[in-house]
Design a protein around this motif. Structure first.
Motif, PDB file in Angstrom:
ATOM      1  N   GLU A  75       0.348  -1.622   0.088  1.00 44.63           N
ATOM      2  CA  GLU A  75       0.217  -0.518  -0.278  1.00 44.63           C
ATOM      3  C   GLU A  75       0.916   1.375   0.348  1.00 44.63           C
ATOM      4  N   VAL A  76       2.001   1.730   0.394  1.00 44.18           N
ATOM      5  CA  VAL A  76       3.260   1.992  -0.124  1.00 44.18           C
ATOM      6  C   VAL A  76       4.043   2.262  -0.917  1.00 44.18           C
ATOM      7  N   ILE A  77       4.473   0.652  -1.701  1.00 40.90           N
ATOM      8  CA  ILE A  77       5.475   0.485  -2.859  1.00 40.90           C
ATOM      9  C   ILE A  77       4.701   0.982  -3.836  1.00 40.90           C
ATOM     10  N   MET A  78       3.874  -0.361  -3.783  1.00 40.42           N
ATOM     11  CA  MET A  78       2.888   0.789  -6.031  1.00 40.42           C
ATOM     12  C   MET A  78       1.897   2.304  -5.500  1.00 40.42           C
ATOM     13  N   PRO A  79       1.651   2.229  -4.565  1.00 42.77           N
ATOM     14  CA  PRO A  79       1.260   4.031  -5.117  1.00 42.77           C
ATOM     15  C   PRO A  79       2.739   4.739  -5.261  1.00 42.77           C
ATOM     16  N   PHE A  80       3.707   4.728  -4.804  1.00 45.93           N
ATOM     17  CA  PHE A  80       4.514   5.477  -4.403  1.00 45.93           C
ATOM     18  C   PHE A  80       5.520   5.756  -6.048  1.00 45.93           C
ATOM     19  N   ALA A  81       5.660   4.030  -6.406  1.00 43.69           N
ATOM     20  CA  ALA A  81       5.945   3.996  -8.110  1.00 43.69           C
ATOM     21  C   ALA A  81       4.887   4.445  -8.586  1.00 43.69           C
ATOM     22  N   GLY A  82       3.789   5.006  -8.929  1.00 41.01           N
ATOM     23  CA  GLY A  82       2.344   5.002  -9.602  1.00 41.01           C
ATOM     24  C   GLY A  82       2.678   7.302  -9.534  1.00 41.01           C
ATOM     25  N   PHE A  83       3.100   7.540  -8.521  1.00 41.54           N
ATOM     26  CA  PHE A  83       2.997   8.822  -8.448  1.00 41.54           C
ATOM     27  C   PHE A  83       4.334   9.033  -9.397  1.00 41.54           C
ATOM     28  N   VAL A 130       4.648   7.697 -12.149  1.00 44.05           N
ATOM     29  CA  VAL A 130       4.429   7.715 -13.608  1.00 44.05           C
ATOM     30  C   VAL A 130       3.985   9.312 -14.378  1.00 44.05           C
ATOM     31  N   ALA A 131       3.955   9.866 -13.488  1.00 44.03           N
ATOM     32  CA  ALA A 131       3.684  11.423 -14.322  1.00 44.03           C
ATOM     33  C   ALA A 131       4.607  12.135 -14.325  1.00 44.03           C
ATOM     34  N   SER A 132       6.011  11.762 -13.989  1.00 41.21           N
ATOM     35  CA  SER A 132       7.069  11.604 -14.815  1.00 41.21           C
ATOM     36  C   SER A 132       8.071  10.911 -15.544  1.00 41.21           C
ATOM     37  N   GLN A 133       6.595  10.502 -16.298  1.00 37.96           N
ATOM     38  CA  GLN A 133       7.077   9.370 -17.209  1.00 37.96           C
ATOM     39  C   GLN A 133       8.599   8.114 -16.935  1.00 37.96           C
ATOM     40  N   ARG A 134       8.418   8.564 -15.532  1.00 33.83           N
ATOM     41  CA  ARG A 134       9.481   7.373 -14.877  1.00 33.83           C
ATOM     42  C   ARG A 134       8.892   5.602 -15.439  1.00 33.83           C
ATOM     43  N   PHE A 135       7.601   5.261 -15.071  1.00 32.01           N
ATOM     44  CA  PHE A 135       7.143   4.518 -15.387  1.00 32.01           C
ATOM     45  C   PHE A 135       6.242   4.215 -16.176  1.00 32.01           C
ATOM     46  N   SER A 136       5.080   2.941 -16.269  1.00 31.44           N
ATOM     47  CA  SER A 136       4.109   3.209 -16.925  1.00 31.44           C
ATOM     48  C   SER A 136       3.295   2.257 -15.815  1.00 31.44           C
ATOM     49  N   LEU A 137       2.032   2.481 -16.063  1.00 31.36           N
ATOM     50  CA  LEU A 137       0.848   1.641 -15.390  1.00 31.36           C
ATOM     51  C   LEU A 137       0.856  -0.074 -15.911  1.00 31.36           C
ATOM     52  N   ALA A 150      -0.538   1.890  -8.366  1.00 32.63           N
ATOM     53  CA  ALA A 150      -0.313   2.204  -9.250  1.00 32.63           C
ATOM     54  C   ALA A 150      -1.015   3.065  -9.260  1.00 32.63           C
ATOM     55  N   TRP A 151      -2.067   2.805  -9.911  1.00 33.06           N
ATOM     56  CA  TRP A 151      -3.331   3.992 -10.847  1.00 33.06           C
ATOM     57  C   TRP A 151      -3.619   5.272  -9.215  1.00 33.06           C
ATOM     58  N   LEU A 152      -3.697   4.334  -7.995  1.00 30.74           N
ATOM     59  CA  LEU A 152      -3.811   5.747  -7.342  1.00 30.74           C
ATOM     60  C   LEU A 152      -2.860   6.608  -6.952  1.00 30.74           C
ATOM     61  N   GLY A 153      -1.248   5.990  -7.195  1.00 34.69           N
ATOM     62  CA  GLY A 153      -0.948   7.015  -6.856  1.00 34.69           C
ATOM     63  C   GLY A 153      -0.867   7.973  -8.002  1.00 34.69           C
ATOM     64  N   LEU A 158      -3.109  10.309  -7.420  1.00 28.98           N
ATOM     65  CA  LEU A 158      -2.733  11.578  -6.734  1.00 28.98           C
ATOM     66  C   LEU A 158      -1.235  12.220  -7.142  1.00 28.98           C
ATOM     67  N   GLY A 159      -0.933  11.828  -7.778  1.00 25.86           N
ATOM     68  CA  GLY A 159       0.329  12.799  -8.691  1.00 25.86           C
ATOM     69  C   GLY A 159      -0.703  13.453  -9.591  1.00 25.86           C
ATOM     70  N   GLU A 160      -1.792  13.441  -9.981  1.00 32.13           N
ATOM     71  CA  GLU A 160      -2.446  14.597 -10.883  1.00 32.13           C
ATOM     72  C   GLU A 160      -2.441  15.888 -10.096  1.00 32.13           C
ATOM     73  N   HIS A 161      -3.088  15.373  -9.020  1.00 32.78           N
ATOM     74  CA  HIS A 161      -3.603  16.916  -8.326  1.00 32.78           C
ATOM     75  C   HIS A 161      -1.794  17.691  -8.105  1.00 32.78           C
ATOM     76  N   TRP A 162      -1.079  16.894  -8.349  1.00 31.09           N
ATOM     77  CA  TRP A 162       0.531  17.331  -7.843  1.00 31.09           C
ATOM     78  C   TRP A 162       0.815  18.266  -9.022  1.00 31.09           C
ATOM     79  N   HIS A 163       0.480  18.311 -10.089  1.00 30.41           N
ATOM     80  CA  HIS A 163       0.348  18.313 -11.306  1.00 30.41           C
ATOM     81  C   HIS A 163       1.389  19.655 -11.828  1.00 30.41           C
ATOM     82  N   ASP A 164       0.672  20.357 -11.158  1.00 31.40           N
ATOM     83  CA  ASP A 164       0.343  22.222 -11.097  1.00 31.40           C
ATOM     84  C   ASP A 164       2.010  22.644 -10.232  1.00 31.40           C
ATOM     85  N   LEU A 165       2.422  21.841  -9.690  1.00 33.34           N
ATOM     86  CA  LEU A 165       3.414  21.959  -8.582  1.00 33.34           C
ATOM     87  C   LEU A 165       4.630  21.144  -8.925  1.00 33.34           C
TER      88      LEU A 165
END
Length: 207
Positions: free
Chosen positions: A41-49, A51-58, A160-163, A166-173
């Motif tokens: 519950e920590v590992i996958m959401p953090f990795a999913g976060f 995804v927004a930086s294109q480091r990973f794919s879902l 990962a999708w949840l992560g 969450l990342g999308e909410h931080w997109h502007d920052l």
């Protein structure tokens, strides 16, 4: 001392994912599925976060998480297959497995039979230990592996999708991404503290 332990665990998770990428995700999920407290519950959401930086794919995270989870589950499966319940009762506390959790997973397994591996991999707590009664019951290893992988893929992909969401909410920052390091670490530490304290409490009640 406890704070240092939590800090080391947190840094281990972050640095493993940062340095090893998909392989790091797989390794961490294998450790978690081997009943060692590194919560998915920590590992996958953090990795999913990330995804927004294109480091990973879902899809890649889902496959990496499922692969690691399946490999880790082989260990607990073998513990049940070759050692049976007596071994688990004697040494289960070393992997934070309480009598309550063992009984819970056994009841779950008896209720759903061979499908329990698939459904169990989708549920917190049960997903970590469901391979033990599967091993005790001598479930066919190939079918166990297939159902464990499919269930783990769904679970890993979802987290990962949840992560990512969450990342999308931080997109502007995103230009201030590094300023969120402290927040990320704090969230991870909170989850780890909750995870370990819950298991330590279960072990103390057992003894």
């Amino acid at each position: 001392m406890i704070a240092n332990i939590f800090s080391h665990i947190t840094n281990f998770i972050i640095h493993t994912i940062d340095l090893w990428g998909y392989t790091g995700v797989a390794v961490l999920m294998a450790i978690e599925s081997a009943a060692i407290p590194l919560p998915s519950e920590v590992i996958m959401p953090f990795a999913g976060f990330l995804v927004a930086s294109q480091r990973f794919s879902l899809l890649g995270l889902g496959l990496a998480g499922a692969t690691g989870s399946t490999i880790g589950s082989w260990l607990t499966y073998c513990l049940g297959y070759y050692g049976g319940r007596p071994l688990i009762e004697r040494y289960g506390h070393w992997v934070f497995l309480s009598e309550r959790e063992l009984n819970l997973t056994e009841k779950f397994f008896k209720k759903f039979g061979h499908w329990s591996t698939f459904f169990g991999r989708l549920l917190p707590v049960i997903r970590t230990f469901v391979s033990i009664p599967a091993g005790i019951s001598k479930v066919d290893f190939l079918s166990f592996t297939i159902t464990a992988f499919i269930g783990s893929f769904i679970w890993s992909y979802f987290l990962a999708w949840l992560g990512q969401r969450l990342g999308e909410h931080w997109h502007d920052l995103e230009n201030y991404f590094r300023k969120f390091d402290i927040l990320i670490v704090a969230v991870i530490v909170i989850f780890i503290i909750y995870w370990i304290r819950r298991h330590l409490k279960a072990v103390s009640l057992r003894s």
